[in-house]
Design an enzyme around this catalytic site. Structure first.
Site, PDB file in Angstrom:
ATOM      1  N   CYS A 227       0.807  -1.237   0.000  1.00  0.00           N
ATOM      2  CA  CYS A 227       0.000   0.000   0.000  1.00  0.00           C
ATOM      3  C   CYS A 227       0.832   1.276   0.000  1.00  0.00           C
ATOM      4  CB  CYS A 227      -0.911   0.017   1.227  1.00  0.00           C
ATOM      5  SG  CYS A 227      -2.094  -1.325   1.203  1.00  0.00           S
TER       6      CYS A 227
HETATM    7  N1  LIG Z   1      -2.791  -6.284   1.666  1.00  0.00           N
HETATM    8  C1  LIG Z   1      -3.241  -5.281   2.354  1.00  0.00           C
HETATM    9  O1  LIG Z   1      -2.910  -5.133   3.536  1.00  0.00           O
HETATM   10  C2  LIG Z   1      -4.186  -4.255   1.773  1.00  0.00           C
HETATM   11  C3  LIG Z   1      -4.764  -3.329   2.632  1.00  0.00           C
HETATM   12  C4  LIG Z   1      -5.670  -2.409   2.126  1.00  0.00           C
HETATM   13  C5  LIG Z   1      -5.962  -2.390   0.761  1.00  0.00           C
HETATM   14  N2  LIG Z   1      -5.382  -3.275  -0.082  1.00  0.00           N
HETATM   15  C6  LIG Z   1      -5.767  -3.209  -1.482  1.00  0.00           C
HETATM   16  O2  LIG Z   1      -6.608  -4.318  -1.787  1.00  0.00           O
HETATM   17  C7  LIG Z   1      -6.391  -4.762  -3.121  1.00  0.00           C
HETATM   18  C8  LIG Z   1      -6.003  -6.244  -3.128  1.00  0.00           C
HETATM   19  O3  LIG Z   1      -4.779  -6.389  -2.403  1.00  0.00           O
HETATM   20  P1  LIG Z   1      -4.317  -7.766  -1.794  1.00  0.00           P
HETATM   21  O4  LIG Z   1      -3.255  -7.432  -0.813  1.00  0.00           O
HETATM   22  O5  LIG Z   1      -5.472  -8.596  -1.348  1.00  0.00           O
HETATM   23  O6  LIG Z   1      -3.669  -8.433  -3.091  1.00  0.00           O
HETATM   24  P2  LIG Z   1      -3.239  -9.961  -3.271  1.00  0.00           P
HETATM   25  O7  LIG Z   1      -2.215  -9.968  -4.340  1.00  0.00           O
HETATM   26  O8  LIG Z   1      -2.971 -10.587  -1.950  1.00  0.00           O
HETATM   27  O9  LIG Z   1      -4.548 -10.648  -3.826  1.00  0.00           O
HETATM   28  C9  LIG Z   1      -5.119 -10.343  -5.049  1.00  0.00           C
HETATM   29  C10 LIG Z   1      -5.713 -11.619  -5.623  1.00  0.00           C
HETATM   30  O10 LIG Z   1      -6.378 -11.277  -6.829  1.00  0.00           O
HETATM   31  C11 LIG Z   1      -6.135 -12.292  -7.778  1.00  0.00           C
HETATM   32  N3  LIG Z   1      -6.389 -11.733  -9.098  1.00  0.00           N
HETATM   33  C12 LIG Z   1      -5.561 -11.024  -9.904  1.00  0.00           C
HETATM   34  N4  LIG Z   1      -6.224 -10.677 -11.024  1.00  0.00           N
HETATM   35  C13 LIG Z   1      -7.485 -11.145 -10.909  1.00  0.00           C
HETATM   36  C14 LIG Z   1      -8.624 -11.089 -11.741  1.00  0.00           C
HETATM   37  N5  LIG Z   1      -8.620 -10.457 -12.916  1.00  0.00           N
HETATM   38  N6  LIG Z   1      -9.749 -11.714 -11.308  1.00  0.00           N
HETATM   39  C15 LIG Z   1      -9.763 -12.343 -10.122  1.00  0.00           C
HETATM   40  N7  LIG Z   1      -8.715 -12.430  -9.281  1.00  0.00           N
HETATM   41  C16 LIG Z   1      -7.588 -11.825  -9.679  1.00  0.00           C
HETATM   42  C17 LIG Z   1      -4.725 -12.732  -7.509  1.00  0.00           C
HETATM   43  O11 LIG Z   1      -4.482 -14.046  -8.006  1.00  0.00           O
HETATM   44  C18 LIG Z   1      -4.682 -12.680  -5.971  1.00  0.00           C
HETATM   45  O12 LIG Z   1      -5.092 -13.914  -5.400  1.00  0.00           O
HETATM   46  C19 LIG Z   1      -5.307  -3.825  -3.675  1.00  0.00           C
HETATM   47  O13 LIG Z   1      -5.938  -2.760  -4.347  1.00  0.00           O
HETATM   48  C20 LIG Z   1      -4.617  -3.305  -2.444  1.00  0.00           C
HETATM   49  O14 LIG Z   1      -4.034  -2.040  -2.658  1.00  0.00           O
HETATM   50  C21 LIG Z   1      -4.501  -4.227   0.406  1.00  0.00           C
END
Ligand SMILES: NC(=O)c1ccc[n+]([C@@H]2O[C@H](COP(=O)([O-])OP(=O)(O)OC[C@H]3O[C@@H](n4cnc5c(N)ncnc54)[C@H](O)[C@@H]3O)[C@@H](O)[C@H]2O)c1
Length: 439
Positions: free
Chosen positions: A272
């Site tokens: 992030c």
């Molecule tokens: N990790 C954190 O602590 C956190 C906190 C707040 C916000 N976010 C936000 O949340 C969002 C997701 O982050 P995350 O950490 O869960 O990411 P992540 O990489 O852990 O998970 C994302 C998942 O989406 C899947 N994916 C990719 N393309 C896809 C598609 N077209 N259709 C379906 N699935 C798909 C991937 O295989 C993966 O399993 C981001 O925008 C991030 O900025 C993350």
């Protein structure tokens, strides 16, 4: 349409579809499942889908038992078949939003998901985007596409943005207890969104638009980035002045109002904080506006790994050694303590810089058994060394990049010939302090 959907949600008869089963999506799946909603998880990664359907977890702080219970009770199934999006009444999008190599927003994952939803969008669905992004994304990527169906937003289907606020590895907060902000495209969209999250989250906070909700998340992370840059810069100054910044921060933190402590470190990390601010500065250009705080914080924080490497070089120099040819043991490659996530970790940047200077690298991290190829780095040949005294003794310097709680810092300091500490992790070490250099 709205009343029917709200009733279905309140009675927990609505089917929830979560797209993207990562650090954000998976906890949401569990939260809805545990409130007896039927949940379908969608992901493009067949390995994750197979693991989840057999009750396995791939995120350390999410116990497999929670997944197993839902799978056994047929409350949850994962799939790569996006045609099944039609089955979901509520679709929650949690896909990645990284930057491109040129540091522009990379929205391909949201776009692909929007295209998939478009194929099956039907009356009576609510779509919630949770991925962090710039103000306007919900309108520009989702709403614009969905208009082509002839369905009317706020009447036939509903659209909201609700930013995720996960803090992986923090035991004090759970998905349920972290208040959730929601903004809707119309007021009826907002009503549906508030009802949806109200079933699983203790406190839901509504804002007047999706754009406001999108900016909430960016503000939170820009605030962190700017404050971390401030203490990182002060670290450089106080070092010259011979003042212990950590001591100063701890003392300032005793002020019961108007001050929140932030701590210096080896550089920004995680999915992030190094990324999200640039989503806003990119969008700001459309308004002929330059976001100077964001740029400055970015500059200061980006320079920190270089500073750490300089300090390592100077510490070795004091012992008549050079970085080239020295055996450097990096302690902790996760981006923060007690997590198994290396995304954007500053340790990797430091390793890359050290490698260019000819250091012989190894690492030890109890949460990262081996490194995989990533977008910016390739340390896929490396796996974690067990942190024995022999391993510590056989390196020229140990660099503490992540302050994992289960490292025994006293033992590390006693066994290693030289320690460079970027986190003040050795603050309570009593013996061998003369071997510690802070960076
Ligand atoms: N990790 C954190 O602590 C956190 C906190 C707040 C916000 N976010 C936000 O949340 C969002 C997701 O982050 P995350 O950490 O869960 O990411 P992540 O990489 O852990 O998970 C994302 C998942 O989406 C899947 N994916 C990719 N393309 C896809 C598609 N077209 N259709 C379906 N699935 C798909 C991937 O295989 C993966 O399993 C981001 O925008 C991030 O900025 C993350």
């Amino acid at each position: 349409m709205k009343d029917d959907l709200i009733r279905k949600i309140r009675e927990h008869r609505a089917t929830i579809g979560v797209v993207g089963l990562g650090y954000v999506g998976l906890p949401l799946v569990l939260r809805f499942g545990e409130e007896h909603f039927s949940v379908i998880g969608f992901d493009v990664d067949p390995v994750k889908v197979t693991k989840l359907n057999s009750g396995e977890s791939y995120i350390r702080h999410i116990p497999a038992s929670r997944i197993q219970t839902l799978v056994k009770e047929k409350q949850f199934q994962a799939t790569t078949d996006f045609g099944r999006l039609a089955e979901a009444d509520c679709i929650i999008i949690c896909v990645p939003t990284p930057l491109t190599a040129k540091k522009d927003p990379d929205l391909q994952y949201i776009e692909k998901t929007a295209d998939a939803i478009l194929k099956t969008l039907r009356k009576g669905q609510v779509i919630s985007l949770e991925s962090t992004t710039y103000p306007g994304t919900t309108d520009e990527i989702l709403l614009d596409r969905f208009r082509t169906t002839g369905l009317e937003v706020g009447r036939d289907y509903f659209l909201v943005f609700s930013p995720e606020r996960e803090d992986p590895g923090n035991p004090k907060f759970s998905t349920r207890s972290i208040p959730k902000v929601v903004g809707g495209t119309t007021s009826d969209c907002l009503d549906v969104g508030v009802t949806l999250y109200g079933q699983v989250i203790d406190k839901v906070v509504s804002v007047s638009s999706t754009r406001a909700a999108e900016l909430v998340k960016l503000l939170e992370n820009i605030y962190r980035s700017v404050n971390i840059a401030l203490v990182n810069e002060l670290k450089l100054l106080t070092e010259r002045m011979g003042i212990d910044l950590w001591e100063v921060i701890d003392a300032a933190a005793t002020k019961p109002f108007g001050y929140t402590p932030f701590y210096p470190g080896p550089g920004l990390g995680g999915h992030c904080i190094p990324i999200d601010p640039f989503y806003l500065s990119w969008k700001a250009k459309e308004y002929d506006f330059s976001t100077r705080f964001i740029q400055l914080a970015g500059e200061v924080n980006t320079a920190i790994p270089y500073y750490v490497v300089e300090k390592i070089g100077a510490a070795l120099n004091d012992r008549s050694k050079s970085i080239r040819g020295s055996k450097v043991l990096v302690l902790g490659v996760a981006y923060k303590k007690d997590v198994d996530d290396v995304r954007e970790s500053p340790a990797l940047e430091i390793m890359e810089l050290l490698q260019h200077k000819g250091a012989l690298l190894s690492y030890s991290d109890p949460y990262i058994a081996r490194l995989h190829k990533m977008r910016a780095y390739d340390f896929s040949h490396m796996s974690s060394l067990e942190l024995t005294n022999d391993v510590l003794r056989s390196h020229d310097v140990a660099v503490i990049t992540t302050d994992h709680s289960n490292f025994d810092y006293q033992r590390i300091v006693e066994a290693a010939p030289l320690i460079v500490d970027t986190r003040n992790a050795t603050r309570n070490v009593t013996r061998g302090r003369e071997k510690i250099v802070r960076a």
